[in-house]
Design a protein around this motif. Structure first.
Motif, PDB file in Angstrom:
ATOM      1  N   LYS A 133       0.852  -1.184   0.000  1.00  0.00           N
ATOM      2  CA  LYS A 133       0.000   0.000   0.000  1.00  0.00           C
ATOM      3  C   LYS A 133       0.892   1.241   0.000  1.00  0.00           C
ATOM      4  O   LYS A 133       1.832   1.329   0.804  1.00  0.00           O
ATOM      5  N   LEU A 134       0.559   2.180  -0.877  1.00  0.00           N
ATOM      6  CA  LEU A 134       1.467   3.316  -1.084  1.00  0.00           C
ATOM      7  C   LEU A 134       0.758   4.662  -0.966  1.00  0.00           C
ATOM      8  O   LEU A 134      -0.408   4.815  -1.355  1.00  0.00           O
ATOM      9  N   ASN A 135       1.531   5.617  -0.454  1.00  0.00           N
ATOM     10  CA  ASN A 135       1.138   7.022  -0.490  1.00  0.00           C
ATOM     11  C   ASN A 135       2.033   7.718  -1.505  1.00  0.00           C
ATOM     12  O   ASN A 135       3.225   7.421  -1.606  1.00  0.00           O
ATOM     13  N   ALA A 136       1.455   8.651  -2.249  1.00  0.00           N
ATOM     14  CA  ALA A 136       2.222   9.383  -3.267  1.00  0.00           C
ATOM     15  C   ALA A 136       2.253  10.872  -2.915  1.00  0.00           C
ATOM     16  O   ALA A 136       1.219  11.458  -2.562  1.00  0.00           O
ATOM     17  N   TYR A 137       3.450  11.443  -3.012  1.00  0.00           N
ATOM     18  CA  TYR A 137       3.629  12.870  -2.756  1.00  0.00           C
ATOM     19  C   TYR A 137       4.203  13.496  -4.027  1.00  0.00           C
ATOM     20  O   TYR A 137       5.244  13.068  -4.521  1.00  0.00           O
ATOM     21  N   VAL A 138       3.510  14.504  -4.532  1.00  0.00           N
ATOM     22  CA  VAL A 138       3.807  15.037  -5.861  1.00  0.00           C
ATOM     23  C   VAL A 138       4.217  16.508  -5.769  1.00  0.00           C
ATOM     24  O   VAL A 138       3.582  17.291  -5.051  1.00  0.00           O
TER      25      VAL A 138
END
Length: 208
Positions: free
Chosen positions: A119-124
């Motif tokens: 499970k991943l969180n993405a920071y852009v």
């Protein structure tokens, strides 16, 4: 009368003797003064030569350092100039690409297998968030927990190499134990590391 003449002669002899002594003292004083004068002149000349030798040595050392430094400075200038021109051309190329192409570019370093089933969180940063969300859904699907904006260099240390398109995506596992960087800085640095000579030759025709 005889006594007066004797006294007069004695006075003259005393005066003559005093004069001789005075002349002798003056002569010795003149000789001593001449010695001092000569000694001072010799010391001044010796000091002058010593200073001249000292500054000549200093000058030679400075010239040697300059001769050693100038080629290095020229080389540093050339390296800086080449880097600046390459980055300027890379910036022009990146700005000519649509955002979707730039996103595809940073995803070239992405290995799906590395984060499979996580499970991943993405920071852009830099990119349009909605465009990145589309790409992430294609790449990791339901494993994406959230996708939000962040700032350049906040989550990972990034080099400031002069890119005008400072764009990137940081993927982080839910438990924060694993992080993947998909950034333009990373892509361009890898490109420069592997293909600097080819890029330089293409840009300057092999003239540098």
């Amino acid at each position: 009368m005889e006594e007066l003449r004797s006294t007069d002669i004695l006075d003259k002899e005393i005066q003559a003797d005093a004069r001789r002594k005075a002349e002798s003292i003056l002569k010795k004083a003149d000789e001593e003064a001449e010695k001092i004068k000569k000694g001072v002149a010799e010391r001044v000349e010796a000091s002058k030569k010593e200073k001249e030798a000292f500054y000549a040595k200093k000058l030679a050392s400075v010239e040697k350092d300059m001769n050693a430094t100038i080629p290095l400075e020229k080389e540093r200038f050339a390296v800086t100039f080449i880097q600046k021109e390459m980055i300027a051309n890379i910036n022009a190329y990146l700005k000519s690409l649509p955002v979707q192409k730039r996103i595809e570019l940073v995803f070239k370093a992405f290995d799906k297998n590395l984060l499979s089933e996580k499970k991943l969180n993405a920071y852009v940063y830099g990119f349009d968030l909605s465009e990145v969300q589309k790409k992430l859904k294609d790449e990791i699907g339901s494993n994406l927990l959230k996708c939000e904006k962040t700032d350049f260099g906040k989550y990972v240390l990034e080099d400031e190499i002069g890119l005008e398109c400072n764009e990137g995506i940081i993927l982080e596992t839910e438990d924060k134990t694993f992080r993947v960087r998909l950034t333009m800085v990373q892509i361009i640095n890898n490109l420069l590391d592997k293909n600097r000579m080819e890029l330089s030759n293409a840009l300057f025709g092999g003239n540098l």
